[in-house]
Design a protein around this motif. Structure first.
Motif, PDB file in Angstrom:
ATOM      1  N   LEU A  59       9.549   5.226   9.181  1.00 54.61           N
ATOM      2  CA  LEU A  59       8.453   3.992   8.467  1.00 54.61           C
ATOM      3  C   LEU A  59       7.665   3.466   9.540  1.00 54.61           C
ATOM      4  N   ASP A  60       6.403   3.290   8.713  1.00 57.80           N
ATOM      5  CA  ASP A  60       5.155   3.060   9.433  1.00 57.80           C
ATOM      6  C   ASP A  60       4.432   1.797   8.648  1.00 57.80           C
ATOM      7  N   LEU A  61       4.566   0.669   9.374  1.00 63.63           N
ATOM      8  CA  LEU A  61       4.368  -0.546   8.553  1.00 63.63           C
ATOM      9  C   LEU A  61       2.931  -0.570   8.354  1.00 63.63           C
ATOM     10  N   SER A  62       2.123   0.013   9.201  1.00 59.39           N
ATOM     11  CA  SER A  62       0.565  -0.107   9.010  1.00 59.39           C
ATOM     12  C   SER A  62       0.129   0.633   7.690  1.00 59.39           C
ATOM     13  N   ARG A  63       0.994   1.260   7.003  1.00 61.31           N
ATOM     14  CA  ARG A  63       0.591   1.863   5.973  1.00 61.31           C
ATOM     15  C   ARG A  63       1.714   1.942   4.774  1.00 61.31           C
ATOM     16  N   ALA A  64       2.570   0.969   4.941  1.00 61.68           N
ATOM     17  CA  ALA A  64       3.699   0.970   3.839  1.00 61.68           C
ATOM     18  C   ALA A  64       3.614  -0.446   3.128  1.00 61.68           C
ATOM     19  N   ALA A  65       4.410  -0.182   1.914  1.00 58.50           N
ATOM     20  CA  ALA A  65       4.577  -1.420   1.102  1.00 58.50           C
ATOM     21  C   ALA A  65       6.014  -1.509   0.317  1.00 58.50           C
ATOM     22  N   LEU A  66       6.384  -2.731   0.132  1.00 59.65           N
ATOM     23  CA  LEU A  66       7.544  -2.631  -0.692  1.00 59.65           C
ATOM     24  C   LEU A  66       7.291  -2.876  -2.023  1.00 59.65           C
ATOM     25  N   VAL A  67       7.988  -2.053  -3.077  1.00 65.69           N
ATOM     26  CA  VAL A  67       7.531  -2.029  -4.348  1.00 65.69           C
ATOM     27  C   VAL A  67       8.867  -2.241  -4.927  1.00 65.69           C
ATOM     28  N   VAL A  68       8.840  -3.273  -5.907  1.00 63.00           N
ATOM     29  CA  VAL A  68       9.910  -3.722  -6.534  1.00 63.00           C
ATOM     30  C   VAL A  68       9.641  -3.671  -8.011  1.00 63.00           C
ATOM     31  N   THR A  69      10.455  -2.964  -8.894  1.00 63.52           N
ATOM     32  CA  THR A  69      10.396  -2.989 -10.357  1.00 63.52           C
ATOM     33  C   THR A  69      11.110  -3.798 -11.045  1.00 63.52           C
ATOM     34  N   ASP A  70      10.590  -4.550 -12.033  1.00 64.43           N
ATOM     35  CA  ASP A  70      11.547  -5.251 -12.893  1.00 64.43           C
ATOM     36  C   ASP A  70      12.407  -6.238 -12.291  1.00 64.43           C
ATOM     37  N   PRO A  71      11.935  -7.141 -11.302  1.00 68.92           N
ATOM     38  CA  PRO A  71      12.975  -8.058 -10.654  1.00 68.92           C
ATOM     39  C   PRO A  71      13.200  -9.382 -11.400  1.00 68.92           C
ATOM     40  N   GLN A  72      13.458  -9.114 -12.913  1.00 67.59           N
ATOM     41  CA  GLN A  72      13.447 -10.123 -13.802  1.00 67.59           C
ATOM     42  C   GLN A  72      14.839 -10.792 -14.347  1.00 67.59           C
ATOM     43  N   LEU A 194      -2.007  -0.142  -4.576  1.00 68.96           N
ATOM     44  CA  LEU A 194      -1.633   0.613  -3.261  1.00 68.96           C
ATOM     45  C   LEU A 194      -2.731   1.069  -2.471  1.00 68.96           C
ATOM     46  N   ARG A 195      -3.370   1.966  -3.231  1.00 68.69           N
ATOM     47  CA  ARG A 195      -4.418   2.814  -2.677  1.00 68.69           C
ATOM     48  C   ARG A 195      -5.522   1.795  -1.977  1.00 68.69           C
ATOM     49  N   LYS A 196      -5.807   0.710  -2.730  1.00 66.44           N
ATOM     50  CA  LYS A 196      -6.939  -0.053  -2.218  1.00 66.44           C
ATOM     51  C   LYS A 196      -6.245  -1.058  -1.161  1.00 66.44           C
ATOM     52  N   ASN A 197      -5.081  -0.857  -0.860  1.00 62.45           N
ATOM     53  CA  ASN A 197      -4.674  -1.830   0.256  1.00 62.45           C
ATOM     54  C   ASN A 197      -4.106  -0.764   1.425  1.00 62.45           C
ATOM     55  N   GLY A 198      -4.646   0.520   1.275  1.00 64.26           N
ATOM     56  CA  GLY A 198      -4.338   1.478   2.332  1.00 64.26           C
ATOM     57  C   GLY A 198      -2.969   1.854   2.584  1.00 64.26           C
ATOM     58  N   VAL A 199      -2.133   2.028   1.399  1.00 63.88           N
ATOM     59  CA  VAL A 199      -0.750   2.157   1.292  1.00 63.88           C
ATOM     60  C   VAL A 199      -0.485   3.712   0.899  1.00 63.88           C
ATOM     61  N   ASP A 200       0.311   4.389   1.688  1.00 63.89           N
ATOM     62  CA  ASP A 200       0.885   5.776   1.270  1.00 63.89           C
ATOM     63  C   ASP A 200       2.360   5.891   1.397  1.00 63.89           C
ATOM     64  N   GLN A 201       2.778   4.759   1.924  1.00 64.03           N
ATOM     65  CA  GLN A 201       4.395   4.846   2.038  1.00 64.03           C
ATOM     66  C   GLN A 201       4.972   3.850   1.250  1.00 64.03           C
ATOM     67  N   ILE A 202       6.079   3.909   0.768  1.00 62.53           N
ATOM     68  CA  ILE A 202       6.751   3.002  -0.198  1.00 62.53           C
ATOM     69  C   ILE A 202       8.233   2.961  -0.018  1.00 62.53           C
ATOM     70  N   ILE A 203       8.632   1.575   0.286  1.00 65.73           N
ATOM     71  CA  ILE A 203       9.940   1.275   0.029  1.00 65.73           C
ATOM     72  C   ILE A 203      10.262   0.889  -1.310  1.00 65.73           C
ATOM     73  N   GLN A 223       1.796  11.601  -7.093  1.00 68.09           N
ATOM     74  CA  GLN A 223       0.544  10.961  -6.843  1.00 68.09           C
ATOM     75  C   GLN A 223       0.400  11.120  -5.003  1.00 68.09           C
ATOM     76  N   GLY A 224       1.391  11.551  -4.478  1.00 70.43           N
ATOM     77  CA  GLY A 224       1.251  11.803  -3.213  1.00 70.43           C
ATOM     78  C   GLY A 224       1.527  10.715  -2.182  1.00 70.43           C
ATOM     79  N   PHE A 225       2.323   9.739  -2.559  1.00 74.54           N
ATOM     80  CA  PHE A 225       3.033   8.793  -1.671  1.00 74.54           C
ATOM     81  C   PHE A 225       4.438   9.201  -1.350  1.00 74.54           C
ATOM     82  N   GLU A 226       4.751   8.612   0.103  1.00 78.23           N
ATOM     83  CA  GLU A 226       5.884   9.153   0.725  1.00 78.23           C
ATOM     84  C   GLU A 226       6.933   7.878   0.328  1.00 78.23           C
ATOM     85  N   ILE A 227       8.108   8.115  -0.381  1.00 75.36           N
ATOM     86  CA  ILE A 227       8.924   7.288  -0.732  1.00 75.36           C
ATOM     87  C   ILE A 227      10.388   7.098  -0.254  1.00 75.36           C
ATOM     88  N   ALA A 228      10.684   5.988   0.163  1.00 78.32           N
ATOM     89  CA  ALA A 228      12.192   5.813   0.494  1.00 78.32           C
ATOM     90  C   ALA A 228      12.813   4.832  -0.544  1.00 78.32           C
TER      91      ALA A 228
END
Length: 273
Positions: A59-72, A194-203, A223-228
């Motif tokens: 995990l590299d926080l400088s290029r990572a993001a938390l993505v949450v689907t449908d937290p509804q 995500l691209r506009k925010n410099g993200v290529d690694q996803i939680i 699309q080339g993202f690294e995903i956990a």
């Protein structure tokens, strides 16, 4: 909660009883067996002798993001229209609490956070062909909103965020994408954001495991993202047609760059921060 909303909720529950609640009863024996399984015969346990190579994702926080689907609400609350079939899986995984732990850890580390919601507007009801779950979602009023440019009736509806997540999502910093209409993010602006925010690694976390979460994983991998994928921060329906969570877990192991638990990723975020 207003009288009008209570009446709407009752109608939604009545619609549910006529459909997926029957299927939920048929799957109850499977649910109970899974909840009571011992470690060695737990169908969701990691394989004792895995054949696939272990993850080497760091995990590299400088290029990572938390993505949450449908937290509804419709997916994660007993008041939601799908609770009869997803509730056992949500409770077993402690999904609601684990998603909140991810939000909290991400915000504490100033990590990019994005939410990909699922909404249906009246114009979506005119589709001329639908898959099985599309038919069901439209029938029971899942994720319904009165229109794309109004929030009338949205507060505390099934399409709204879970109440405990609002402090994280509505903070003015979380990216809330345009809605996805089926399962994956091909139809919204998540990848662009995500691209506009410099993200290529996803939680990756959220609902539901074998539908929107898995579909987002597949598209983002392409699309080339690294995903956990965080396996206990998701859940799925259990129906006579199959256990959605087990199906997704298999595919997570086959395709994701890593499959972590909430405990593991929270520790990684803390250490990296």
């Amino acid at each position: 909660m207003c009288e009008h909303h209570n009446h709407k909720t009752i109608n939604r529950r009545q619609a549910l009883k006529s459909g997926i609640a029957v299927a939920a009863a048929a799957a109850s024996a499977t649910t109970l067996a899974a909840k009571n399984a011992s470690a060695e015969d737990d169908p969701y346990a990691d394989p004792a002798k895995p054949a696939l190579p272990p993850s080497d994702m760091e995990l590299d926080l400088s290029r990572a993001a938390l993505v949450v689907t449908d937290p509804q609400i419709d997916f994660l609350s007993p008041d939601g229209v799908t609770w009869a079939v997803v509730g056992a899986s949500v409770e077993r995984n402690n999904t609601v609490e684990n998603i909140e732990r991810l939000f909290k850890a991400a915000k504490a580390s100033d990590l990019t956070v994005a939410v990909s919601p699922h909404y249906y507007y009246p114009t979506d009801k005119g589709w001329r062909f639908e898959g099985a779950l599309e038919k069901l979602m439209h029938k029971i009023g899942m994720f319904d909103r009165k229109g794309a440019l109004t929030t009338e009736g949205f507060e505390n509806s099934g399409a709204d965020w879970m109440p405990q997540y609002k402090q994280y999502i509505n903070d003015g910093k979380t990216i809330v994408t345009s809605p996805h209409k089926l399962y994956g993010n091909e139809s919204n602006d998540l990848a662009l954001q995500l691209r506009k925010n410099g993200v290529d690694q996803i939680i990756l976390a959220g609902m539901s495991a074998n539908l929107c979460t898995e579909s987002h994983m597949r598209e983002l991998l392409e699309q080339g993202f690294e995903i956990a994928v965080i396996k206990d921060a998701t859940a799925a329906a259990m129906l006579p047609e199959g256990d959605g969570y087990l199906a997704a877990l298999t595919n997570f192991r086959y395709m994701a760059n890593a499959v972590w638990t909430t405990d593991e990723v929270v520790q990684k975020i803390d250490e990296a921060g």
